[in-house]
Design an enzyme around this catalytic site. Structure first.
Site, short mmCIF file in Angstrom:
data_model
loop_
_atom_site.label_atom_id
_atom_site.label_comp_id
_atom_site.label_asym_id
_atom_site.label_seq_id
_atom_site.Cartn_x
_atom_site.Cartn_y
_atom_site.Cartn_z
N THR A 180 0.87 -1.18 0.00
CA THR A 180 0.00 0.00 0.00
C THR A 180 0.91 1.23 0.00
OG1 THR A 180 -0.02 0.07 2.37
CG2 THR A 180 -1.81 -1.14 1.33
N GLU A 325 -5.54 -4.53 -0.87
CA GLU A 325 -5.78 -5.72 -0.05
C GLU A 325 -6.94 -6.57 -0.58
OE1 GLU A 325 -5.37 -2.61 0.87
OE2 GLU A 325 -4.56 -2.39 2.89
N LYS A 432 -15.46 14.79 11.95
CA LYS A 432 -16.31 14.60 13.12
C LYS A 432 -16.63 15.97 13.71
CE LYS A 432 -14.17 10.29 13.27
NZ LYS A 432 -12.86 10.26 12.65
N TRP A 437 -21.10 13.07 11.84
CA TRP A 437 -20.11 12.87 10.78
C TRP A 437 -20.47 13.67 9.54
CZ3 TRP A 437 -18.53 6.98 10.33
CH2 TRP A 437 -17.88 6.61 11.52
P1 ADP Z 1 -4.04 3.77 -1.26
O1 ADP Z 1 -4.48 3.38 0.13
O2 ADP Z 1 -2.64 4.07 -1.39
O3 ADP Z 1 -4.95 4.77 -1.92
P2 ADP Z 1 -5.36 1.63 -2.61
O4 ADP Z 1 -5.35 1.72 -4.06
O5 ADP Z 1 -5.31 0.29 -2.01
O6 ADP Z 1 -4.17 2.44 -2.10
O7 ADP Z 1 -6.60 2.44 -2.11
C1 ADP Z 1 -7.79 1.84 -1.75
C2 ADP Z 1 -8.75 2.86 -1.25
O8 ADP Z 1 -9.12 3.77 -2.27
C3 ADP Z 1 -10.04 2.28 -0.77
O9 ADP Z 1 -9.92 1.78 0.54
C4 ADP Z 1 -10.97 3.48 -0.86
O10 ADP Z 1 -10.84 4.33 0.26
C5 ADP Z 1 -10.46 4.20 -2.06
N1 ADP Z 1 -11.28 3.85 -3.23
C6 ADP Z 1 -11.03 2.94 -4.17
N2 ADP Z 1 -12.01 2.93 -5.10
C7 ADP Z 1 -12.91 3.85 -4.72
C8 ADP Z 1 -14.16 4.32 -5.26
N3 ADP Z 1 -14.66 3.84 -6.37
N4 ADP Z 1 -14.81 5.28 -4.58
C9 ADP Z 1 -14.31 5.79 -3.43
N5 ADP Z 1 -13.15 5.41 -2.89
C10 ADP Z 1 -12.46 4.45 -3.51
#
Ligand code: ADP
Length: 542
Positions: A180, A325, A432, A437
């Site tokens: 990540t 993940e 918050k 929220w």
């Molecule tokens: P990073 O944590 O570096 O951004 P990731 O690609 O694993 O790496 O990111 C995953 C996160 O991106 C998700 O947990 C979510 O918060 C966000 N995410 C992914 N796709 C979407 C989407 N379609 N809409 C909103 N958030 C998204």
């Protein structure tokens, strides 16, 4: 039934036997490099032979620091299929994070695109596990470096046989790993097994998911170091799609459009910021991409204004959600048959419906109590399934898995009775305010609906009375620079969000900082943000 091991070798078998004629096209400085799966297979065999000769054994980590190109695809096949673990390094990480990642994975060999040698050079003397570095180039002069002797990719391949005896693999052995981006703390490694990649590929291909067909030409504009380019390279291998790679010209809208047009792309994939640029370019030039039938978009929420703009340009976006993940595909926003046409846009703006083989629930993050799918209650998304991580490499992080085996995503969402997921925020971004929220994502999307706004990012800043209050960082469209006021934005928001959601401050900036994969980097905004002024604080305390 047979005990057939689910491995990536199956994708290799398919490109060799069924799709040898299908093309793999990579953009180069001038023109494109053109090859076919059929021409690539002997090279993949040679590469596997070279890896063996370099002493790479079952389970060893072999890293790549490469752009999206055909040689990276060769590595995608050869490394896992010979039993090693493909570790794609995120070339935009800070040097200290990159150092952590290489050492945490204990990479044995690193393959580097020559243009990226300066990045690796920052780690000289800090990669004790790395025994060899292989340079990938088209023969241009080497940049200066202190990395010692570099092996040459093409020379290594030339010395090997076109035949390779692939070992029999176990489906549960590691195939690939991805870290990540480390928005908080050190990056964390997710290890994909052959089985999880195989099943994920089958999931990606389904018609109600990304629906890749042999007839498609797929253009992944998502880096191959980012969650395996969303699984598209292997999915293309299974389905036999022609594939187009942008190499290092991923962020340049003109070159993306030109390549999509000249190679007749039908499916393209990338994060929203890519499409914001592409939409601007198409509007400006009057160009269109009529052959593209699907724009896969995920990584962050698609702003409504962007989807509407893209619809007008004839580009249909397919919203998907996932994370490193989750391999990454978790949900896709296809429109169910019972949704009336006038509600289709609404459905498509959701993060969608969970894909088959994955189960989802929302739960109160504190008590873990499951919440109803009523479109109102919101809680943390938790998932389980064959391509969902159970922990991290070298870091079990027991907090990430609930006692009953669900992976805690850290995303907060509502789910409606039909199963449509709507992400409200990330747990760390939600604001918050006075015990309630506020969704930073909803606020951003509402602001980005303003015709003079290009980008908007909202964060919560510490507030003496309400704990946190929202502050919006707004980038005007170039033609409206200096012509937009905070009052105008507030006025625009009045009928779109609750009054108490209105940002306390609107600060105009030139650009929203982005993460290594092009998402808004709120950590940078938060760290650099001036606190609320003393006057505002004093007024709030009165
Ligand atoms: P990073 O944590 O570096 O951004 P990731 O690609 O694993 O790496 O990111 C995953 C996160 O991106 C998700 O947990 C979510 O918060 C966000 N995410 C992914 N796709 C979407 C989407 N379609 N809409 C909103 N958030 C998204």
């Amino acid at each position: 039934m047979q005990d057939y091991e689910l491995t990536i070798q199956h994708a290799l078998w398919r490109i060799q036997r069924l799709f040898a004629r299908k093309e793999v096209v990579t953009k180069q400085e001038s023109g494109v490099h053109r090859t076919t799966y059929g021409e690539m297979v002997p090279r993949i065999n040679r590469l596997a032979g070279a890896l063996k000769r370099l002493g790479v054994k079952d389970g060893d980590r072999v890293a790549t620091i490469c752009w999206n190109n055909y040689r990276h695809l060769e590595l995608y096949y050869a490394i896992p299929c010979m039993g090693a673990v493909l570790h794609t390094l995120n070339l935009r990480l800070f040097p200290k994070d990159l150092e952590f990642v290489v050492n945490d994975a204990a990479d044995k060999v690193v393959f580097v695109d020559q243009t990226l040698i300066p990045i690796l050079n920052q780690l000289v003397g800090k990669m004790p596990s790395v025994k060899q570095i292989v340079n990938i180039s088209n023969g241009q002069p080497l940049p200066e470096h202190q990395l010692g002797e570099l092996l040459d990719y093409e020379t290594l391949l030339a010395a090997e046989s076109e035949q390779f005896e692939w070992p029999r693999l176990k489906e549960n052995q590691a195939a690939a790993m991805c870290y990540t981006s480390g928005t908080t703390g050190n990056p964390k490694g997710t290890v994909y097994s052959h089985r999880s990649q195989f099943l994920h590929t089958m999931g990606v291909l389904q018609v109600d998911n990304l629906a890749l067909s042999e007839k498609d030409t797929v253009f992944p504009i998502v880096p191959m170091f980012h969650a395996n380019s969303w699984g598209l390279p292997y999915a293309c291998g299974f389905a036999g799609c022609k594939i187009i790679f942008p190499d290092r010209w991923m962020g340049d809208a003109a070159s993306v459009v030109e390549l999509a047009e000249s190679e007749s792309a039908t499916i393209v994939g990338g994060v929203p910021t890519i499409w914001t640029n592409v939409a601007g370019y198409l509007e400006e030039t009057g160009k269109r991409l009529p052959k593209v039938h699907t724009v896969i978009c995920g990584g962050s929420a698609i702003p409504r204004a962007l989807m509407e703009r893209m619809d007008k340009l004839g580009l249909r976006m397919l919203h998907a959600w996932g994370m490193t993940e989750t391999s990454p595909l978790g949900s896709t926003a296809t429109v169910r048959s019972w949704i009336p046409p006038d509600q289709a846009l609404e459905a498509r703006l959701h993060q969608g419906l969970v894909v088959p083989a994955v189960e989802i629930r929302i739960a109160d993050p504190a008590t873990n109590e499951e919440l109803p799918w009523d479109g109102v209650a919101f809680g943390e998304i938790q998932v389980r399934g064959p391509w969902i991580a159970k922990g991290y490499y070298n870091n079990a992080d027991p907090e990430k898995l609930t006692k009953d085996g669900w992976f805690r995503t850290g995303d907060v969402a509502k789910i409606d009775p039909d199963g449509y997921i709507q992400i409200v925020d990330r747990t760390k971004d939600v604001i918050k305010s006075g015990g309630e929220w506020i969704s930073s994502v909803d606020l951003e999307n509402a602001i980005m609906g303003h015709p003079k706004v290009l980008e908007a990012a909202v964060i919560g800043l510490a507030h003496p009375r309400w704990d946190e209050r929202p502050v919006a960082f707004v980038v005007e469209r170039p033609e409206f620079k200096g012509k937009l006021t905070a009052e105008e934005i507030r006025e625009f928001l009045t009928d779109k969000v609750a009054k108490w959601w209105l940002p306390d401050e609107i600060r105009f900036i030139d650009e929203v900082p982005k993460t290594s994969v092009g998402k808004f980097d709120k950590k940078v905004l938060r760290n650099g943000a001036k606190p609320f002024s003393e006057a505002a604080t004093a007024a709030a305390q009165r």
